[in-house]
Scaffold this motif. Sequence first.
Motif, PDB file in Angstrom:
ATOM      1  N   GLU A 362       0.812  -1.215   0.000  1.00 51.10           N
ATOM      2  CA  GLU A 362       0.000   0.000   0.000  1.00 51.10           C
ATOM      3  C   GLU A 362       0.850   1.271   0.000  1.00 51.10           C
ATOM      4  N   SER A 363       0.173   2.412  -0.109  1.00 54.55           N
ATOM      5  CA  SER A 363       0.837   3.708  -0.261  1.00 54.55           C
ATOM      6  C   SER A 363       1.432   4.186   1.058  1.00 54.55           C
ATOM      7  N   LEU A 364       2.258   5.230   0.983  1.00 52.35           N
ATOM      8  CA  LEU A 364       2.861   5.807   2.171  1.00 52.35           C
ATOM      9  C   LEU A 364       1.837   6.475   3.089  1.00 52.35           C
ATOM     10  N   TYR A 365       0.612   6.635   2.628  1.00 54.83           N
ATOM     11  CA  TYR A 365      -0.443   7.190   3.469  1.00 54.83           C
ATOM     12  C   TYR A 365      -1.230   6.104   4.213  1.00 54.83           C
ATOM     13  N   HIS A 368      -2.246   0.641   7.259  1.00 57.99           N
ATOM     14  CA  HIS A 368      -2.475  -0.803   7.327  1.00 57.99           C
ATOM     15  C   HIS A 368      -1.248  -1.607   6.911  1.00 57.99           C
ATOM     16  N   ARG A 369      -1.021  -1.796   5.624  1.00 55.89           N
ATOM     17  CA  ARG A 369       0.020  -2.736   5.189  1.00 55.89           C
ATOM     18  C   ARG A 369       0.970  -2.082   4.189  1.00 55.89           C
ATOM     19  N   GLN A 370       1.939  -1.382   4.728  1.00 54.07           N
ATOM     20  CA  GLN A 370       2.997  -0.828   3.907  1.00 54.07           C
ATOM     21  C   GLN A 370       4.171  -1.803   3.825  1.00 54.07           C
ATOM     22  N   SER A 371       4.933  -1.672   2.749  1.00 54.91           N
ATOM     23  CA  SER A 371       6.165  -2.444   2.612  1.00 54.91           C
ATOM     24  C   SER A 371       7.338  -1.493   2.843  1.00 54.91           C
ATOM     25  N   MET A 372       7.718  -1.346   4.096  1.00 56.26           N
ATOM     26  CA  MET A 372       8.777  -0.427   4.480  1.00 56.26           C
ATOM     27  C   MET A 372       9.632  -1.054   5.567  1.00 56.26           C
ATOM     28  N   ALA A 373      10.943  -0.885   5.445  1.00 57.28           N
ATOM     29  CA  ALA A 373      11.880  -1.230   6.505  1.00 57.28           C
ATOM     30  C   ALA A 373      12.723   0.014   6.755  1.00 57.28           C
ATOM     31  N   ALA A 374      12.837   0.428   8.021  1.00 55.39           N
ATOM     32  CA  ALA A 374      13.499   1.695   8.321  1.00 55.39           C
ATOM     33  C   ALA A 374      14.175   1.632   9.681  1.00 55.39           C
ATOM     34  N   ARG A 375      15.072   2.589   9.917  1.00 57.60           N
ATOM     35  CA  ARG A 375      15.770   2.689  11.193  1.00 57.60           C
ATOM     36  C   ARG A 375      15.737   4.144  11.666  1.00 57.60           C
ATOM     37  N   ARG A 376      15.991   4.347  12.961  1.00 62.06           N
ATOM     38  CA  ARG A 376      15.984   5.686  13.528  1.00 62.06           C
ATOM     39  C   ARG A 376      17.110   6.553  12.957  1.00 62.06           C
ATOM     40  N   GLU A 389      17.408  -2.051  -7.293  1.00 60.00           N
ATOM     41  CA  GLU A 389      17.065  -2.549  -8.618  1.00 60.00           C
ATOM     42  C   GLU A 389      15.553  -2.734  -8.663  1.00 60.00           C
ATOM     43  N   PHE A 390      14.918  -2.073  -9.621  1.00 58.28           N
ATOM     44  CA  PHE A 390      13.451  -2.061  -9.668  1.00 58.28           C
ATOM     45  C   PHE A 390      13.025  -1.751 -11.095  1.00 58.28           C
ATOM     46  N   GLU A 391      12.093  -2.541 -11.618  1.00 61.06           N
ATOM     47  CA  GLU A 391      11.644  -2.365 -12.998  1.00 61.06           C
ATOM     48  C   GLU A 391      10.129  -2.178 -13.046  1.00 61.06           C
ATOM     49  N   PRO A 392       9.670  -0.956 -12.767  1.00 61.78           N
ATOM     50  CA  PRO A 392       8.221  -0.699 -12.800  1.00 61.78           C
ATOM     51  C   PRO A 392       7.717  -0.599 -14.239  1.00 61.78           C
ATOM     52  N   SER A 393       6.460  -0.923 -14.434  1.00 60.91           N
ATOM     53  CA  SER A 393       5.856  -0.793 -15.759  1.00 60.91           C
ATOM     54  C   SER A 393       4.627   0.104 -15.725  1.00 60.91           C
ATOM     55  N   ASN A 394       4.376   0.713 -14.538  1.00 57.91           N
ATOM     56  CA  ASN A 394       3.139   1.459 -14.359  1.00 57.91           C
ATOM     57  C   ASN A 394       3.353   2.532 -13.297  1.00 57.91           C
ATOM     58  N   PHE A 395       2.590   3.618 -13.378  1.00 56.06           N
ATOM     59  CA  PHE A 395       2.728   4.724 -12.422  1.00 56.06           C
ATOM     60  C   PHE A 395       2.342   4.322 -10.998  1.00 56.06           C
ATOM     61  N   ASN A 396       1.628   3.211 -10.855  1.00 60.00           N
ATOM     62  CA  ASN A 396       1.232   2.739  -9.524  1.00 60.00           C
ATOM     63  C   ASN A 396       2.331   1.943  -8.823  1.00 60.00           C
ATOM     64  N   ASP A 504       3.007  -1.010  -4.658  1.00 58.90           N
ATOM     65  CA  ASP A 504       2.395  -1.488  -5.898  1.00 58.90           C
ATOM     66  C   ASP A 504       0.889  -1.356  -5.726  1.00 58.90           C
ATOM     67  N   LEU A 505       0.366  -0.234  -6.169  1.00 63.38           N
ATOM     68  CA  LEU A 505      -1.061   0.057  -5.983  1.00 63.38           C
ATOM     69  C   LEU A 505      -1.933  -0.666  -6.993  1.00 63.38           C
ATOM     70  N   ASN A 506      -1.304  -1.449  -7.885  1.00 63.49           N
ATOM     71  CA  ASN A 506      -2.063  -2.349  -8.759  1.00 63.49           C
ATOM     72  C   ASN A 506      -2.405  -3.651  -8.058  1.00 63.49           C
ATOM     73  N   GLY A 507      -1.726  -3.915  -6.937  1.00 62.57           N
ATOM     74  CA  GLY A 507      -1.980  -5.148  -6.200  1.00 62.57           C
ATOM     75  C   GLY A 507      -1.238  -6.356  -6.721  1.00 62.57           C
ATOM     76  N   THR A 508      -0.241  -6.148  -7.586  1.00 60.88           N
ATOM     77  CA  THR A 508       0.493  -7.280  -8.155  1.00 60.88           C
ATOM     78  C   THR A 508       1.771  -7.608  -7.381  1.00 60.88           C
ATOM     79  N   LYS A 509       2.099  -6.833  -6.351  1.00 63.65           N
ATOM     80  CA  LYS A 509       3.242  -7.071  -5.461  1.00 63.65           C
ATOM     81  C   LYS A 509       4.576  -7.139  -6.216  1.00 63.65           C
TER      82      LYS A 509
END
Length: 523
Positions: A362-365, A368-376, A389-396, A504-509
């Motif tokens: 889900e989005s940064l807003y 619920h279920r974001q995919s984020m790993a972070a440190r202080r 390395e990331f190969e997006p094909s869509n604005f989502n 991935d707001l298309n839901g394809t992960k």
Amino acid sequence: MIHNPILRGFNPDASAIRVGDDYYIATSTFEWFPGVTIHHSKDLANWRPLTRVLTRTSQLDLVGVPSSGGIWAPSLSYDNGTYYLCFTNVVGRKGVYKDLHNYVVTAPSIEGPWSEPIYLNASGFDHFLFHDADGRKYLFNMQWDFRKGKNRFAGIIMQEYDPSEQKLIGPVKLVAQGTDIGVTEGPMVYRKDGYYYLLVAEGGTGINHAATLLRSRSVDGPYEVDPEYPIMTTKGHPAHPLQKAGHGSLIETQNGEWYMVHICSRQLPDGSGLSPLGRETAIQRMEWTEDGWLRLASGGRLPELQVAAPSLPMHPFAQEPERDDFDGTELNVHWHTLRTPADPSWLSLTERSGYLRLRGRESLYSLHRQSMAARRVQSFRCEVETCVEFEPSNFNQMAGLVLYYDDQDHYYLRISHDEELGKHLALMISDQGQSDQLTSVDVNGCQRIYMKATFDMDKVRFSYSLDGSDWKGIGPDLYTGLLADEYKNKLSFTGAFAGVCVQDLNGTKLHADFDYFTYREFN
């Protein structure tokens, strides 16, 4: 000498104990998972993050909790071979109400395994379990009163806890209402020389914060107030380097020396009063007066930046590496995820050896279920760096380096794709929930993209590289204060985090692979 703060960056609400020759501090984690960090020391001067307590969703469900909700003010205690950790999960904080749930977990060792939670009550937050000399146990917490015309912080209440029944028993009793400072919370109870001492936080967790002591000959009161209250505060001293001093917890060393750990906050030097590093933990040397009250050993009520260490052998820990190459099978103790645990459905350190793989959700807003790993972020002058390395094909579909305070306020250097630009790198800002794209760069055909953010007091700058050596700035200097508790007068309680994320707001992960993450501080 001990140099304050001892726990730098977002590490508030310290609850400290000594067991044998070891010292432990538990600190709040709010919406970040795992819940409650345990810090360890042998000498009160050198500290390391040791472990986390709430590591399973059966212990802690943070999905949907508001920003700056979740874990508030855990309290750590020890009795007869068992560690106890009380914690509050705040699931709602809108309007006049506080929707919260109080629990206790236990363990035979500070490193666990920690039990499933036992439900206690929901009448208020900041609860503390006191173990009396006769074996009886009592739960203390502040009481919240939402009614119009009432004092919202309605005093400190107590009730007996039966460990065999695993529940609270007997009447609830109001034992103290605090002082005219107000906002009485954070009760912690100690027994010494025939007195029960009740240490409370007052004044709110902002610039009026304070620590106040009360005492009674009976555990259930009445508690008399220290005639020279408060013990400590920086109220009225806006230039003091350790603001927000309050919410204390006491420790006695093996040699009978007394210290108090407490909340503090270091502010930006621009006069804004903002603290992007969040509320930190400091320590003060304490002395008892002849008539049985506690005072700062330095005199007065102001905390000290440097404090005399106890008469214990120094025990420094090995310096931790600046770079994490993601070579292990689990994230190290510095990493947190947002609201949900790191499970293989969205995070893996083994699918591609030497890389952190995140699958977009889900989005940064999202709450619920974001995919984020972070440190202080723990220093006003530091740098974070990664390679993705990331190969997006869509604005989502988006991935990159994020500087995150909460769902409303964050900076994001991310890779995405759209119909006109194709694959591109863009710098995004969210200011109080208002999102804007500041600039973008064409990165079509680039497989690996290096990203960096550099903090320099009140400014933060982003840069990128296509080879890891030739760096180019992207976007303007940004204001570090956006990542602070008090930014635009919002009432929040965490601190700045730096990390990596994928959406991935298309839901394809769709997944992104991060090769490493570096956190480096400058003098």
